[in-house]
Design an enzyme around this catalytic site. Structure first.
Site, PDB file in Angstrom:
ATOM      1  N   ILE A  64       0.828  -1.219  -0.141  1.00  0.00           N
ATOM      2  CA  ILE A  64      -0.075  -0.052  -0.010  1.00  0.00           C
ATOM      3  C   ILE A  64       0.965   1.392  -0.002  1.00  0.00           C
ATOM      4  O   ILE A  64       0.350   2.366  -0.634  1.00  0.00           O
ATOM      5  CB  ILE A  64      -0.948  -0.059   1.131  1.00  0.00           C
ATOM      6  CG1 ILE A  64      -1.935  -0.964   0.991  1.00  0.00           C
ATOM      7  CG2 ILE A  64      -1.423   1.408   1.534  1.00  0.00           C
ATOM      8  CD1 ILE A  64      -2.953  -1.086   2.044  1.00  0.00           C
ATOM      9  N   ASP A  78      -1.660  -5.717  13.319  1.00  0.00           N
ATOM     10  CA  ASP A  78      -0.807  -6.147  12.456  1.00  0.00           C
ATOM     11  C   ASP A  78       0.714  -6.424  13.054  1.00  0.00           C
ATOM     12  O   ASP A  78       1.575  -5.905  12.808  1.00  0.00           O
ATOM     13  CB  ASP A  78      -0.669  -5.355  11.143  1.00  0.00           C
ATOM     14  CG  ASP A  78       0.011  -5.999  10.040  1.00  0.00           C
ATOM     15  OD1 ASP A  78       0.243  -7.128   9.867  1.00  0.00           O
ATOM     16  OD2 ASP A  78       0.437  -5.240   9.105  1.00  0.00           O
TER      17      ASP A  78
END
Length: 510
Positions: free
Chosen positions: A133, A285
């Site tokens: 990303i 994460d």
């Protein structure tokens, strides 16, 4: 709206890549795979040289950024993709080749709308990290602070939109093929993945998440969340405090620097439990690349794009389930699953408790280092079909993070046991949240809130039932039957008689 032929073309193209990495073999062998899906898998691998050992993570990496994120999500779903595939997908580290700095610089200029020299005195052109990303560059602000600048990859939003559109289409087709596919709720899984991704693509949201987590973690002072530079952050660029530490993935460097690895492992587990159970807002994460050791056996986290949130009721259930599995109270764990609606009521709670015992007891007899929450989750998934349990997408991030945290903790200290480490924290939290003192406090708070709402309730009642006006009360009127006479000549005759009666009454009273 994208045409179905476009979706099929994309799926075949991705299927060819999956086939070359052997990632379709499990789908073809699984007896629960719908026949149309099995046929599509066979078509996709025609002419492909299929390796003996599937490389799922490599396949998703080859497809592209959106597939990497999807693969990380599917790693939490061994019931959907199989245990072997889910385990291999955990290897996805989200690392890609960097975008040229000239492209990144143009993106920053467009986002800020002003010269970069007004914000930074120096930006290193070689990135310190490049993911699906965004990529990160080290920089120095005009006031001399070391920062990390995270920049959204140009074009990534459109790429993700196209991919998710096809994922949603494919999930809808799959769900319609069989009751078993519907039970796994692939459409809801993709929709959940879509929401995660949309949040991750907005750096203002990520900055806000980091800020909220920092406030929540003041009780765990050794778990550091870097500060956001709001003046140098937009929806596509985020500037954050630079963390100068050793990645937890570099065990040799940690040992050479004299860190207490068991203490770091304990801190990581404790920080996760505080986030997930006490606060209901957790970093989802927490792999080794996003965690750094700092002097004093502290841990700093980065990358707050994927965050999980759990409401209080679900946290209570989660804490009770964990504590019940730790202590072997399988009946209570089964009752919670029924109370939460995870198991349909037509099943027997005692039968489910026995199935849970079959999952929990073998692990309780293992050596400490071999008792795994990941193993427990895999075993729980294996009994979902027997008890018609549908997927709970709101728990996917939690399941993923639990396995991830346990993996990082055991890499630091192979003898750590997440069960025994979690037990004191979970026990104290349950006592604080569900004990008699907590119940009394909750009741007092609830009653006080009700009292504060009473004035507003009275005002709304008055508005609905206003006081009587100046007109005196009407006398009671005798009930008269209403005759439905319909239309035609009868209606005309009655109307004429009524009019005549009205004229006569007027003459007499006038």
């Amino acid at each position: 709206m994208t045409a179905s032929t476009t979706h099929v073309w994309r799926l075949l193209k991705w299927g060819r890549i999956l086939a070359r990495h052997g990632a379709l073999s499990g789908i073809e062998r699984d007896p629960n795979t719908p026949a149309p899906v099995r046929r599509l898998a066979r078509i996709a691998r025609i002419g492909a040289r299929v390796p003996k050992i599937p490389r799922y993570a490599d396949a998703f990496q080859a497809i592209g950024p959106a597939a990497i994120k999807l693969g990380q999500t599917l790693a939490t779903r061994p019931d959907l993709v199989g245990e072997a595939a889910a385990h291999d997908l955990l290897r996805l580290q989200d690392q890609l080749s960097p975008v040229p700095y000239a492209t990144i610089e143009a993106a920053m200029l467009a986002s800020f709308g002003r010269p970069l020299e007004d914000l930074y005195s120096r930006i290193e052109q070689v990135p310190v990290g490049a993911a699906s990303i965004a990529q990160v560059h080290r920089a120095v602000t005009t006031d001399g602070r070391q920062v990390a600048v995270k920049v959204l990859r140009p074009g990534v939003e459109d790429e993700f939109a196209r991919a998710i559109d096809t994922y949603s289409w494919a999930a809808a087709q799959l769900e319609a093929l069989s009751p078993e596919a519907a039970r796994l709720r692939p459409r809801l899984t993709i929709e959940t993945f879509k929401r995660w991704t949309l949040r991750e693509l907005n750096f203002r949201r990520e900055a806000a998440s980091a800020s909220e987590l920092a406030e929540n973690m003041t009780a765990e002072s050794d778990f550091i969340v870097p500060q956001i530079d709001w003046a140098r952050s937009t929806a596509k660029v985020m500037t954050i405090e630079w963390i100068d530490g050793i990645k937890l993935s570099n065990r040799a460097a940690l040992v050479a620097a004299g860190y207490d690895l068991p203490a770091l492992a304990q801190l990581l587990v404790r920080a996760f439990l505080r986030q997930a159970i006490a606060d209901g807002f957790f970093h989802a994460d927490m792999h080794q690349g996003n965690l750094f050791a700092l002097p004093g056996n502290r841990i700093a986290a980065i990358d707050f794009g994927i965050m999980g949130r759990i409401d209080r009721r679900a946290r209570v259930w989660l804490a009770e389930i964990l504590y019940g599995l730790i202590t072997g109270n399988y009946v209570r764990v089964a009752e919670i699953h029924f109370e939460a609606g995870y198991v349909p009521r037509h099943h027997d709670v005692n039968e489910f408790a026995t199935a849970l015992r079959a999952v929990g007891e073998p692990m309780r007899g293992l050596p400490v280092k071999d008792m795994s929450i990941g193993m427990m989750l895999d075993s729980l998934f294996s009994i979902t079909r027997d008890f018609d349990m549908v997927t709970q997408p709101h728990l996917l991030l939690l399941q993923k993070t639990m396995v991830m945290v346990e993996g990082v903790a055991t890499s630091l200290d192979p003898d750590i046991n997440l069960w025994s480490t979690a037990e004191p924290f979970v026990r104290d939290w349950i006592r604080g949240e569900l004990g008699p003192e907590a119940a009394l406090a909750d009741r007092l708070v609830e009653d006080f809130r009700l009292l504060t709402r009473l004035p507003d309730l009275v005002r709304r009642i008055e508005a609905h039932y206003p006081a009587a006006g100046g007109e005196p009360p009407a006398p009671p009127l005798r009930a008269i039957e209403i005759v439905r006479i319909g239309g035609g000549w009868r209606y005309g005759l009655v109307a004429l008689l009524a009019a005549a009666a009205g004229v006569v009454a007027t003459l007499l009273l006038g």
